[in-house]
Design an enzyme around this catalytic site. Structure first.
Site, PDB file in Angstrom:
ATOM      1  N   ARG A 115     -75.217 -66.436 -17.929  1.00 58.43           N
ATOM      2  CA  ARG A 115     -76.403 -67.389 -16.963  1.00 58.43           C
ATOM      3  C   ARG A 115     -76.386 -68.093 -18.472  1.00 58.43           C
ATOM      4  O   ARG A 115     -75.721 -68.847 -19.189  1.00 58.43           O
ATOM      5  CB  ARG A 115     -76.960 -66.059 -17.596  1.00 58.43           C
ATOM      6  CG  ARG A 115     -77.278 -65.548 -19.056  1.00 58.43           C
ATOM      7  CD  ARG A 115     -78.009 -64.391 -19.732  1.00 58.43           C
ATOM      8  NE  ARG A 115     -78.148 -63.702 -20.849  1.00 58.43           N
ATOM      9  CZ  ARG A 115     -79.044 -62.954 -21.815  1.00 58.43           C
ATOM     10  NH1 ARG A 115     -79.995 -62.539 -21.142  1.00 58.43           N
ATOM     11  NH2 ARG A 115     -78.037 -63.238 -23.546  1.00 58.43           N
ATOM     12  N   GLU A 154     -84.726 -68.191 -22.405  1.00 61.26           N
ATOM     13  CA  GLU A 154     -84.291 -69.130 -23.850  1.00 61.26           C
ATOM     14  C   GLU A 154     -83.265 -70.855 -22.904  1.00 61.26           C
ATOM     15  O   GLU A 154     -82.184 -70.738 -22.978  1.00 61.26           O
ATOM     16  CB  GLU A 154     -83.069 -67.880 -24.167  1.00 61.26           C
ATOM     17  CG  GLU A 154     -84.043 -67.119 -25.315  1.00 61.26           C
ATOM     18  CD  GLU A 154     -83.112 -66.075 -25.685  1.00 61.26           C
ATOM     19  OE1 GLU A 154     -81.842 -65.681 -25.363  1.00 61.26           O
ATOM     20  OE2 GLU A 154     -83.926 -65.795 -26.673  1.00 61.26           O
ATOM     21  N   CYS A 159     -75.262 -79.778 -20.337  1.00 61.05           N
ATOM     22  CA  CYS A 159     -73.793 -80.260 -18.815  1.00 61.05           C
ATOM     23  C   CYS A 159     -73.413 -81.370 -19.696  1.00 61.05           C
ATOM     24  O   CYS A 159     -74.179 -82.123 -19.326  1.00 61.05           O
ATOM     25  CB  CYS A 159     -75.006 -79.997 -17.581  1.00 61.05           C
ATOM     26  SG  CYS A 159     -73.703 -79.650 -16.140  1.00 61.05           S
ATOM     27  N   CYS A 161     -71.649 -83.001 -16.395  1.00 58.55           N
ATOM     28  CA  CYS A 161     -71.224 -83.409 -15.286  1.00 58.55           C
ATOM     29  C   CYS A 161     -71.609 -84.750 -14.690  1.00 58.55           C
ATOM     30  O   CYS A 161     -72.233 -85.196 -15.896  1.00 58.55           O
ATOM     31  CB  CYS A 161     -71.785 -81.918 -14.173  1.00 58.55           C
ATOM     32  SG  CYS A 161     -73.732 -82.295 -13.419  1.00 58.55           S
ATOM     33  N   GLU A 310     -90.027 -61.553 -27.572  1.00 55.68           N
ATOM     34  CA  GLU A 310     -88.858 -60.752 -27.725  1.00 55.68           C
ATOM     35  C   GLU A 310     -88.417 -60.138 -29.173  1.00 55.68           C
ATOM     36  O   GLU A 310     -89.098 -60.827 -29.924  1.00 55.68           O
ATOM     37  CB  GLU A 310     -87.010 -61.095 -27.237  1.00 55.68           C
ATOM     38  CG  GLU A 310     -87.609 -60.871 -26.153  1.00 55.68           C
ATOM     39  CD  GLU A 310     -85.868 -62.065 -25.308  1.00 55.68           C
ATOM     40  OE1 GLU A 310     -85.220 -61.012 -25.952  1.00 55.68           O
ATOM     41  OE2 GLU A 310     -85.963 -62.867 -24.674  1.00 55.68           O
ATOM     42  N   GLU A 358     -75.161 -55.288 -22.090  1.00 51.92           N
ATOM     43  CA  GLU A 358     -76.930 -55.002 -23.051  1.00 51.92           C
ATOM     44  C   GLU A 358     -77.286 -53.831 -22.660  1.00 51.92           C
ATOM     45  O   GLU A 358     -78.061 -53.038 -23.336  1.00 51.92           O
ATOM     46  CB  GLU A 358     -77.496 -55.919 -22.621  1.00 51.92           C
ATOM     47  CG  GLU A 358     -77.724 -57.494 -22.815  1.00 51.92           C
ATOM     48  CD  GLU A 358     -78.555 -58.319 -22.843  1.00 51.92           C
ATOM     49  OE1 GLU A 358     -79.339 -58.387 -21.770  1.00 51.92           O
ATOM     50  OE2 GLU A 358     -78.373 -58.976 -23.211  1.00 51.92           O
TER      51      GLU A 358
HETATM   52  C1  GLA Z   1     -81.966 -62.688 -25.392  1.00 52.86           C
HETATM   53  C2  GLA Z   1     -82.865 -62.804 -24.721  1.00 52.86           C
HETATM   54  C3  GLA Z   1     -82.610 -61.619 -23.482  1.00 52.86           C
HETATM   55  C4  GLA Z   1     -81.321 -60.364 -24.021  1.00 52.86           C
HETATM   56  C5  GLA Z   1     -81.388 -60.206 -25.874  1.00 52.86           C
HETATM   57  C6  GLA Z   1     -81.030 -59.598 -26.114  1.00 52.86           C
HETATM   58  O1  GLA Z   1     -82.535 -63.335 -26.506  1.00 52.86           O
HETATM   59  O2  GLA Z   1     -83.508 -63.469 -23.745  1.00 52.86           O
HETATM   60  O3  GLA Z   1     -82.051 -61.229 -22.590  1.00 52.86           O
HETATM   61  O4  GLA Z   1     -79.769 -60.994 -23.806  1.00 52.86           O
HETATM   62  O5  GLA Z   1     -81.390 -61.963 -26.644  1.00 52.86           O
HETATM   63  O6  GLA Z   1     -80.860 -59.639 -27.894  1.00 52.86           O
HETATM   64 ZN    ZN Z   2     -74.733 -81.575 -14.998  1.00 48.38          ZN
END
Ligand code: GLA
Ligand code: ZN
Length: 679
Positions: A115, A154, A159, A161, A310, A358
């Site tokens: 991701r 986040e 990149c 490219c 978070e 996770e």
């Molecule tokens: C990050 C991500 C979340 C998750 C947490 C786990 O902060 O934003 O999606 O992966 O880490 O600690």
């Molecule tokens: Zn690119």
């Protein structure tokens, strides 16, 4: 933000919720809403990584499950923070349009995987994101349950490219106009790098250029600008449907890949993800680092509340050691966010998934699915307590003291060769100033060079190596108007493209402001030490006779500055190590060496007293910290936290009232890991 506060009228409590992973388990989805209510939750972040479920085939949307989830939660009194899903794309998208996948600095395009790894330039990625965001906005932007947009997740990385390289060259053309200007700004004459065509310029790839610091810094600026531009495009379709629904994106504290201060106008509210290593060493020390990170994030929009988007209710599975939080630490660390200006305690994650990376990351609900676990109970207890703290919602966190902690300066220091190679010690130096103020219970902001300095009484400028255009003037105006400025060694050395100032350091007239000229800086080997003897002056009342010095010492020559301390040994013996200079109505303290912590404590105790920075003169036991938030009726709420494993007695200069119980007292036994909200 204001709109969100008026709708919810409470601190947010909840977290990342991934119902899209549980569609084959309807009984679990039903149970979730009940458990959330039981845990005192009122807001869930939904859909962060749900693109594949939202758009299983190109252009074919599937929102029914999301309608049901949002409505079910709302029926239980739980609001939705709705995400745009750009942080992870569906397989069909990567398969059909491979150019959306990022090329890494090794020049290789990634496969569909993981991701947070799309190309920010890709027109097709932007088009697909715009389409799904438009669809989400049309369906949910006026839904009564939806209180906030969570843009992507986040943002980070770069990149390399061909399209991104082309965009970088365009960006440079706009900035410099001619190659002649660029060659001068980057000092490309060095090792014969003089560029004669824009196409010759490449980002700092693994097999590419790393010796032109101007290039590297411009690349990092470009990456920030591209990400900001991408986010702008994400937000546009959302605001078009409902301009009043606020947006945020979750940031990562001291992450250095982006200059977060450039996101300030895009975000209606700042939010960030907090994952400290509790119980690794001294928690009272770690609490200073986490407070400092909260302060950095909050200061992107100074004074305004932020959101802790978070945090982990227990063990963080990606750490080297997945340690669980000891009883009491969850409440203490969560309320620290509130103490430093957060209007929320949100978690990653609501429920542990059955599979994937996770599945063992701490969550409110574990695989057992019960409300009987310690993890669940401590979250529920906090939820209950937070209901009694709703008066804090929206209350500002105001500071009269600020430290400049500038991301571009951090980049520049990291690249330069000289000083201590691996870590120049920028954040370490900042932390020393911060820790002394924090331990005194004085609110502090961590701002960047481009921020407004005028609302502060005390401004601290540690290692401001890269002094960008206009900043020296702001520092002079700040001091001339009566401010107290503290500046350290290795400040005012280069301009914004990393070209050294000529004619003396600190440059841009800061030598006059400080009343001295810097001649050289010496870097110690780890075993080296020096010390400085404090002169007996009004300025140094309360200081010890001498302080140890490590890491760095400068040779400075005062012009108008008064010497407050001198080196005690080495070839610099007898030369000044700490000075003060009067400038207009203000004063500048210059610290020419890296002193031990107690030196900073003595300095700031004096400055706090002189400037009257404390609204409540209380002496705090070791490991007990205090923050202030301003309630809507202008009452100050003092938040005290005890990071010790035993109770601590605190005596107040006046009668205090507990915000939660209404109880009155002049002395308080704050329990181990306890938090008190007092007015
Ligand atoms: C990050 C991500 C979340 C998750 C947490 C786990 O902060 O934003 O999606 O992966 O880490 O600690
Ligand atoms: Zn690119």
């Amino acid at each position: 933000m204001e709109q969100m506060v008026t709708r919810v009228r409470a601190l947010l409590h909840g977290g990342d919720y991934n119902p899209d992973q549980w569609l084959r388990y309807p009984e679990i989805l039903e149970r979730d809403a009940e458990l959330m209510k039981e845990a005192g939750c009122n807001a869930m972040s939904i859909g962060i990584f749900a693109w594949a479920t939202l758009e299983p085939e190109e252009g074919k949307y599937n929102f029914e499950w999301l309608d049901q989830v949002i409505d079910r939660l709302y029926a239980h009194g739980i609001y939705t923070v709705l995400a745009t899903p750009s942080a992870a794309r569906p397989a069909w998208l990567a398969e059909k349009y491979p150019e959306v996948l990022r090329v890494n600095s090794d020049n290789r395009r990634i496969l569909f995987s993981e991701r947070h790894n799309h190309c920010y330039s890709s027109p097709i990625y932007r088009e697909k994101v715009r389409a799904i965001n438009t669809a989400l906005a049309e369906r949910y932007a006026h839904h009564p349950a939806v209180i906030l947009w969570h843009i992507s997740n986040e943002y980070g990385g770069a990149c390399y490219c061909d399209l991104c390289k082309e965009n970088f060259r365009k960006w440079l053309k706009e900035k410099y106009g001619t190659l002649d200007e660029l060659n001068h700004a980057w000092w490309s004459y060095f090792w014969s790098k003089n560029y004669t065509s824009w196409d010759q310029i490449n980002p700092p790839m693994d097999n590419g250029e790393h010796s032109l610091h101007g290039l590297i810094i411009d690349w990092k600026r470009f990456v920030t600008d591209m990400t900001v531009d991408f986010m702008k495009e994400e937000i546009e379709p959302l605001k078009k449907v409902n301009p009043d629904l606020p947006v945020t994106t979750n940031m990562m504290g001291f992450y250095e890949g982006l200059n977060y201060f450039k996101f300030k106008d895009l975000c209606d509210v700042i939010s960030w993800d907090n994952y400290p290593d509790w119980h690794k060493g001294d928690d009272a020390e770690l609490a200073i680092d986490t407070a400092m990170t909260h302060d950095l994030m909050r200061s992107i929009k100074p004074g305004r509340p932020f959101l802790m988007m978070e945090s982990c209710p227990s063990a963080v599975n990606w750490k080297d050691y997945a340690k669980v939080k000891r009883p009491g630490m969850h409440e203490l660390s969560s309320l620290q966010a509130v103490a430093r200006g957060s209007d929320s305690v949100q978690y990653f994650q609501w429920r542990k998934g059955r599979g994937g990376f996770e599945k063992f990351h701490g969550a409110v609900v574990g695989h057992i699915g019960s409300d009987e676990t310690r993890e669940f109970k401590q979250v529920a207890a906090l939820g209950e307590r937070m209901k009694g703290l709703s008066r804090l919602t929206g209350s500002p966190f105001l500071s009269k003291a600020a430290i400049i902690c500038d991301t571009e300066n951090r980049w520049a220091l990291a690249d330069m060769r000289g000083l201590i190679k691996d870590d120049k010690g920028y954040l370490k130096e900042i932390r020393k100033h911060y820790a002394s103020l924090f331990r005194e219970g004085v609110n502090v902001d961590l701002i960047d060079e481009e921020s407004d300095f005028s609302s502060y009484d005390l401004l601290i400028v540690p290692m401001l190596y890269m002094l960008r255009a206009g900043v020296a003037e702001k520092l002079k105006a700040f001091t001339a108007n009566g401010g107290r400025l503290v500046m350290t060694y290795w400040s005012g050395i280069v301009n914004e493209t990393d070209l050294c100032y000529l004619g003396g350091f600190p440059g841009e007239g800061l030598d006059q402001l400080c009343g001295l000229q810097q001649e050289e800086i010496d870097t110690y080997y780890p075993e080296d030490q020096n010390s400085a003897a404090i002169a007996n002056t009004d300025e140094t009342a309360g200081f010890e006779a001498r302080y140890a010095i490590t890491d760095y010492q400068e040779v400075i020559h005062p012009t108008t500055a008064k010497v407050l301390a001198s080196y005690e040994s080495d070839y610099v013996e007898g030369m000044p190590a700490f000075t003060v200079n009067s400038y207009g109505k203000g004063k500048v303290y210059y610290i020419a060496a890296s002193f031990e912590q107690d030196f900073y404590t003595a300095l700031y105790q004096n400055l706090i007293r002189d400037l009257g920075l404390k609204s409540l003169d209380v002496s705090l036991p070791e490991g007990v910290y205090m923050s202030e938030r301003l309630l809507s009726d202008n009452t100050i709420c003092y938040i005290l936290q005890n990071y010790n494993t035993e109770d601590k007695i605190i005596t107040f200069p006046r009668e205090m009232t507990c915000l939660e119980s209404g109880e009155k007292f002049t002395s308080l036994a704050l329990s181990a890991y306890g938090t008190a909200f007092l007015i």
